[in-house]
Design an enzyme around this catalytic site. Structure first.
Site, PDB file in Angstrom:
ATOM      1  CG  ASP A   1       8.650  -6.922   8.091  1.00 29.01           C
ATOM      2  OD1 ASP A   1       8.385  -8.134   8.145  1.00 29.01           O
ATOM      3  OD2 ASP A   1       7.936  -6.062   8.635  1.00 29.01           O
TER       4      ASP A   1
ATOM      5  CD  GLU B   1       2.270  -7.463   8.045  1.00 26.05           C
ATOM      6  OE1 GLU B   1       3.051  -6.757   7.405  1.00 26.05           O
ATOM      7  OE2 GLU B   1       2.624  -8.359   8.809  1.00 26.05           O
TER       8      GLU B   1
END
Length: 787
Positions: free
Chosen positions: A264, A460
């Site tokens: 990620d 997020e």
């Protein structure tokens, strides 16, 4: 392949920082477009054309022959998480939390197929989904990316979405058939971090990790998932990007995954001993491709050196590259044919929009219908009110055209229908009419009011919350509901959110209450269920059932069926239909959480400083006045008074510096405030947003500051204010990173999130001070870069 080419395959860069010509020297295996990264030489919010041009430009350079083997095409990834949500005009499906409420695995496969077609048509090869997290804390800012708190539902959905995106396992050349590679994410346990903190630590037992958090991965692998994305989070203190036991021994070994593991966003840099440009440990642990958006060049050079020195064994490198090439072959990247690329008529195609509208109908959960106010008569006069009534961006949520889903305009959604537009269409067809008024005003008394409200979009970590109360300390939506109820108008609430929230006061002020989640681009799906047919009978019934338990108090962040003390207001699986005769009694309105302790990003808005913050005036560094009644003075050096702003009476504060001596206005924490750590926000390109009006131009230096000691530096905003036309409201976004005194300085321990100082005459009004996630237009006024 040369070692340089092998190492290149293991690194992915973001198109915001890599150009096609860079691939001639740095043979990267993949590129991505992050949530707010624009296509080449075009705006971030672009239709398919610039995206297709971008894909072709990178691919063309990657296919230039430079060795004694066939060129290896670059692989282009995108976060197509609820449709191809980065492309203007694409179909936006409901977010996963809503799809979970539909409890329809076959619907999930069909949505995957449509998403794949629209993604391939825009030039992308790879969708970073599905998310297989099993959220256990609803305060987590990514809870809406999970289908359910129930691992069984996630298990039943996982393979269906992978098959929808990629096609049946073994399908030859999926890309040529309008399919794209899937990426099951985020392996493993991201939905169970302690306290619901994004990128935090999951402390579950191994049994819980397998039973709950791993529920979807076996089915995804069985369906042929080509890639798996490693999580930012840790398990029992070990960062997943560096967890050899889980990435190599379990995922690739015991689970038999033969695709590749991708990281990620700079997640490898969080492994102990690593940085974003240097992390042999992650590759040795089993990471095959590092997502290095802005660190790709340094990571390539360091990884190459580590490969030459043996710090990363050649066998590990060869294994990673074989996995990557295997996926590229299975996907069809080596076949030059691109029969779907460029077929822009497929983006926002009528059949895809019809599917999304069907999905909206199936995701709606009816929580209350006292007195049978629903369905609405087709010939009724309906007032449509609330901030989400005619806002496609709000109804679409995060990960929509931008990372946080903020900063969008109606023109960014040419193939969409707002909730108001859907209601208007349905009522006009039935002989009724809809009147739009966000504020709830009307020219003719309505038969019923539909109020659309809820959470503003987020993504997020910026979405992490410590209370489930809706609008703690600033009950604007509740005030609107109460205003309409006080006039005797039946009220239907359509609640937009990325998670279940404590809305007892709003439920009490509503005759009917619908949890609509973030439904996406097809607002007409709401009207399909709410408005009856000409015969007065429902055209579609409510089918949605809660895939997340609904809280009884705002403190029930962890509320999952089967846990000790499980006591929801509405349990997992709850949902009324038109045949239901259940009534919801008056509910207690004590939230159970002190709102003042949870406000970390709103410092001044709507004419007030919400708790735990307060506005003070200073002279010579000493507090000389605290605003308590919209007026204050600092011994003549600085005075403050209330002014109208942002359409609100006394919604702003006018500040007047006389120039007698240096003075400042600051927002500081009260007794309940906790020191803020804004380091993650700074790394995420969050800004301090100021809505202001220059009433008299500055005659000297003006600085803005955060209070975090030597780690912070004041930012000179003199030129910014001097350039503003007098009397005009404007908005400035100053990157939090601008306030760092050094690149490695940490913005932590902050009890003063805003201060503005001047030592010469200046007259300035402010209407808003808060953190803003949307990076568009953000600057460092006194330097070129805020890094």
């Amino acid at each position: 392949m040369s070692l340089e080419e092998k190492v290149g395959q293991m690194i992915q860069g973001d198109i915001l920082s890599v150009r096609p010509e860079d691939l001639r020297r740095y043979p990267l295996g993949s590129i991505l477009a992050g949530g707010s990264s624009p296509p080449l030489d075009a705006p971030d919010r672009s239709p398919a054309g610039p995206w297709i041009d971008t894909a072709r430009a990178f691919r063309a350079v990657s296919l230039e022959r430079r060795g004694d083997h066939e060129p290896i095409p670059v692989m282009f990834g995108i976060d197509a998480v609820h449709g191809n949500n980065n492309v203007v005009g694409a179909t936006i499906f409901p977010h996963n939390i809503g799809l979970g409420a539909a409890n329809d695995p076959k619907l999930i496969r069909r949505i995957g197929e449509a998403t794949a077609v629209e993604t391939a048509a825009a030039g992308f090869d790879w969708a970073f989904g599905p998310t297989l997290a099993v959220p256990q804390n609803d305060g987590w800012g990514r809870a809406y990316e999970g289908y359910s708190e129930d691992p069984d539902l996630v298990r039943r959905y996982a393979g269906e979405m992978v098959t929808g995106l990629q096609g049946e396992p073994g399908l030859r050349g999926p890309l040529q058939r309008g399919r794209v590679a899937a990426s099951a994410k985020h392996f493993l346990g991201d939905g169970g971090t302690e306290g619901g903190v994004d990128q935090g630590d999951n402390r579950a037992s191994e049994e819980q990790l397998v039973r709950v958090h791993n529920a979807g991965y076996p089915k995804a692998i069985e369906a042929g998932a080509m890639t798996v994305m490693a999580s930012f989070s840790s398990w029992q203190g070990v960062k997943m990007h560096g967890n050899r036991s889980l990435l190599t021994d379990v995922l690739k070994g015991r689970m038999g995954f033969d695709g590749f593991v991708v990281g990620d966003w700079n997640g490898h840099g969080q492994v102990p001993g690593c940085t974003p440009t240097d992390c042999a440990a992650a590759f040795n642990a089993g990471l095959d491709m590092a997502m290095a958006p802005d660190s790709w060049k340094g990571l390539y050079e360091n990884t190459l050196a580590q490969a030459r020195s043996g710090a990363i064994p050649i066998a590990r490198i060869d294994d990673a590259v074989r996995r990557i090439l295997r996926v590229k072959h299975r996907l069809g990247l080596f076949d030059p044919a691109r029969p779907f690329e460029g077929r822009t008529e497929l983006i926002g195609a009528p059949e895809h929009r019809a599917l999304a509208r069907e999905a909206v109908r199936k995701t709606l959960v009816l929580l209350k219908n006292n007195g049978g106010v629903l369905p609405i008569r087709p010939d009724a006069k309906v007032l449509v009110a609330g901030p989400g009534a005619d806002d496609v961006g709000m109804q679409s949520g995060g990960w929509t055209l931008s990372w946080q889903g903020t900063g969008n305009r109606r023109s960014d959604f040419p193939n969409a229908q707002s909730i108001y537009e859907g209601l208007r269409e349905a009522l006009q067809a039935g002989g009724g009419r809809a009147e739009l008024s966000v504020a709830g005003e009307f020219t003719e008394r309505p038969d019923v009011a539909v109020v659309v409200f809820g959470e503003a979009p987020y993504a997020e970590f910026l979405g992490d919350v410590q209370t489930l109360e809706h609008q703690p300390g600033d009950k604007r939506d509740l005030a609107l509901l109460k205003k309409l109820k006080a006039q005797g108008i039946p009220v239907v609430s359509v609640f937009l959110s990325g998670r279940p929230l404590w809305v007892n006061p709003e439920l009490n002020a509503s005759d009917a209450f619908v949890a609509a989640w973030w439904p996406g681009s097809e607002g007409g799906g709401i009207a399909d269920v709410l408005v009856a047919g000409r015969d007065g009978k429902p055209r579609h019934d409510f089918q949605g059932r809660l895939s997340f338990s609904w809280p009884r108090t705002a403190a029930q962040l962890e509320l999952n069926k089967g846990q000790p003390g499980y006591d929801p207001l509405f349990p997992l699986g709850y949902g009324l239909t038109y045949a239901s005769r259940d009534t919801v009694p008056a509910l207690p309105e004590i939230s159970g959480v002190n709102a003042a302790t949870t406000n970390a990003g709103n410092y001044y808005l709507n004419g007030r400083t919400p708790p735990p913050w307060r506005m003070v005036l200073r002279e010579g560094g000493r507090t000389v006045a605290v605003e308590t009644n919209a007026a204050a003075s600092a011994s003549g050096a600085l005075s403050l008074r209330a002014v109208d702003a942002a359409g609100r009476q006394e919604g702003g504060r006018q500040l007047r510096w006389s120039g007698q001596r240096e003075a400042s206005v600051a927002i500081v924490g009260g007794p309940e405030a906790k020191p803020l750590d804004l380091e993650r926000q700074a790394n995420g390109d969050v800004s301090l947003q100021l809505q202001y009006r220059v009433d008299a131009a500055p005659q000297g230096k003006v600085t803005m500051a955060l209070g975090c000691g030597p780690a912070c530096r004041p930012v000179d905003v003199t030129s910014l204010l001097a350039a503003a036309p007098a009397g005009e409201w404007r908005t400035a976004k100053i990157r939090l990173a601008c306030f760092r005194s050094a690149p490695d300085a940490k913005l932590a321990g902050i009890l003063e999130p805003f201060a503005l100082s001047a030592d010469a005459p200046l007259q300035l009004s402010i209407a808003e001070v808060r953190l803003m996630a949307d990076p568009s237009g953000a600057t460092c006024p006194d330097r070129t870069e805020g890094k």
